[in-house]
Design a protein around this motif. Structure first.
Motif: not given
Length: 322
Positions: A136-141, A147-153, A175-179, A291-294
Motif C-alpha cells: 500500500v503506497v501511502r503518500g504524504s497527503e 511518513r511525510n517524505q513523498v507525495g502519493t503520485l 494499492l494507493a492511498g493519500g489525497g 485527516a488527509g489533504q482531501g
C-alpha cells in the motif's frame, strides 16, 4: 472491468476503507464491504483483544470479505491482538509502522492476505523482501500516521516500477492511498497502474463511522489547507508511537503551541493532561483529528454505501483518461 483487488475479494468497486483507529469500527467496516468495497477494522493500540473480536464479529456479519489493520509497533506488546485476528480470519490484514516481519508468514499460513503501508521506495523494497502479498503506497497527503517524505503520485510511480514483473522479481499488487478524495483521484491511480484506492478521509464523517459529533462538525468545516503533519499529538498522548511515523491531522491551538517542543511535551504532565481531557471532551482546539489533504471535500454525513457509490463513478473518468 476487474483487477487483482476486485477479483481476490469479490469487489464491485476497487476501494479499500483504510483501517482508522477510533473511526473504523465493525459497523463502518461492514457497511463498506456490503456496498462493494473492502471495509477494514481499525485496531488501535488502546483497544483490547476482545474489542477486536467483538467488532470483527460485527464486520463479519455482513457476509462479505473484510480486513483488519494492526500497527506493528503495538503488536509487539499486544500479541493477543494478533491472536484475536487469527481467530477471526479476515480476508486481509494490514501490518504497518514497525517491524511486521515476524508476523507475515503466520498470517499467510492462516490463509490471510497480508498488506503493509509504505512511505518510501526503501520501505517498499523491505515489504517485498518480507514477502507481503500487497503493498500500500501511502503518500504524504494521507491522514493519520505514516511518513511525510513523498507525495502519493511520485511514490506510486516509483513503487509500481519496483513491483512490476519487468523489474526482475515477482509482480506484487499495489494499492494507493493519500489525497484520493473522490472518483477522479481513484481513476488517476488506477490509470497509473494501482489495483485500487486505500481510502480513509472520505469515510470520516460517514453515518456508520465512530467519529464523535463535535469532530464531525470540525471535519466538515475544514479546508484542504487545514491539515498539518507532526508528532505533537503522539508526544502528548504517550501512546507509544515511534517518532519516525508522525501523523497528519487538523491544525489546532494545541499543535501550534507545542510544535518544535515535542521532546519537552513527552514529559510535561500538564500538557499530557490537557490533551487527555480534550480527547475525552472531543475538543477540536486541543485534541487530534486525523485527516488527509482531501478533507476539504467532506460534506454532510453520507452513508458508507453512498461514499462507495460515489467512488464507483471512477469508470467515467478512467475511460476519459484512457
Amino acid at each position: 472491468m476487474g483487477n487483482w483487488l476486485m477479483e481476490t475479494f469479490g469487489l464491485t468497486v476497487p476501494v479499500v476503507g483504510a483501517p482508522m483507529a477510533t473511526v473504523s469500527g465493525g459497523k463502518l467496516t461492514a457497511a463498506i464491504s456490503s456496498a462493494g468495497g473492502l471495509g477494514m477494522l481499525g485496531a488501535g493500540s488502546a483497544v483490547t483483544a476482545d474489542w477486536i473480536r467483538t467488532e470483527g464479529a460485527v464486520a463479519a456479519a455482513s457476509g462479505k470479505p473484510y480486513g483488519v489493520g494492526l500497527m506493528a509497533w503495538a503488536v509487539a506488546d499486544h500479541l493477543d491482538h494478533l491472536d484475536a485476528v487469527l481467530e477471526l480470519k479476515p480476508a486481509l490484514v494490514s501490518l504497518s509502522f514497525g517491524d511486521y516481519t515476524p508476523y507475515v508468514s503466520r498470517l499467510q499460513q492462516a490463509g490471510i492476505v497480508v498488506a503493509t503501508q509504505v512511505g518510501t521506495v526503501a520501505d517498499a523494497r523491505g515489504a517485498i523482501s518480507a514477502g507481503v502479498d500487497v503493498v500500500v503506497v501511502r503518500g504524504s497527503e494521507a491522514g493519520g500516521h505514516g511518513r511525510n517524505q513523498v507525495g502519493t503520485l511520485p511514490l506510486l510511480q516509483a513503487v509500481l516500477e519496483l513491483t512490476s514483473s519487468t523489474a526482475g522479481g515477482p509482480a506484487v499488487p499495489v494499492l494507493a492511498g493519500g489525497g484520493i478524495s473522490g472518483p477522479r483521484g481513484l481513476a488517476a491511480v488506477l490509470a497509473a497502474g494501482a489495483a485500487g484506492g486505500w481510502i480513509g478521509t472520505a469515510f470520516l464523517t460517514a453515518a456508520e463511522a465512530l467519529t464523535p459529533r463535535p469532530a464531525r462538525a470540525r471535519l466538515q468545516a475544514a479546508a484542504e489547507t487545514d491539515t498539518v503533519y507532526g508528532t505533537v499529538f503522539d508526544a502528548a498522548s504517550r501512546a507509544g508511537w515511534p517518532d519516525e511515523f508522525g501523523g497528519r491531522a487538523l491544525r489546532n491551538d494545541f499543535f501550534d503551541r507545542w510544535e518544535g517542543r515535542e521532546q519537552e511535551l513527552k514529559t510535561d504532565d500538564a500538557g499530557h493532561a490537557e490533551y487527555v481531557a480534550a480527547t475525552k471532551a472531543v475538543d477540536p482546539s486541543a485534541t487530534s483529528l486525523y485527516a488527509g489533504q482531501g478533507v476539504g471535500v467532506l460534506a454532510g454525513e453520507p452513508t458508507a454505501a453512498q461514499v462507495v457509490e460515489h467512488f464507483a463513478t471512477y469508470r467515467t473518468y478512467l475511460r476519459a483518461a484512457l
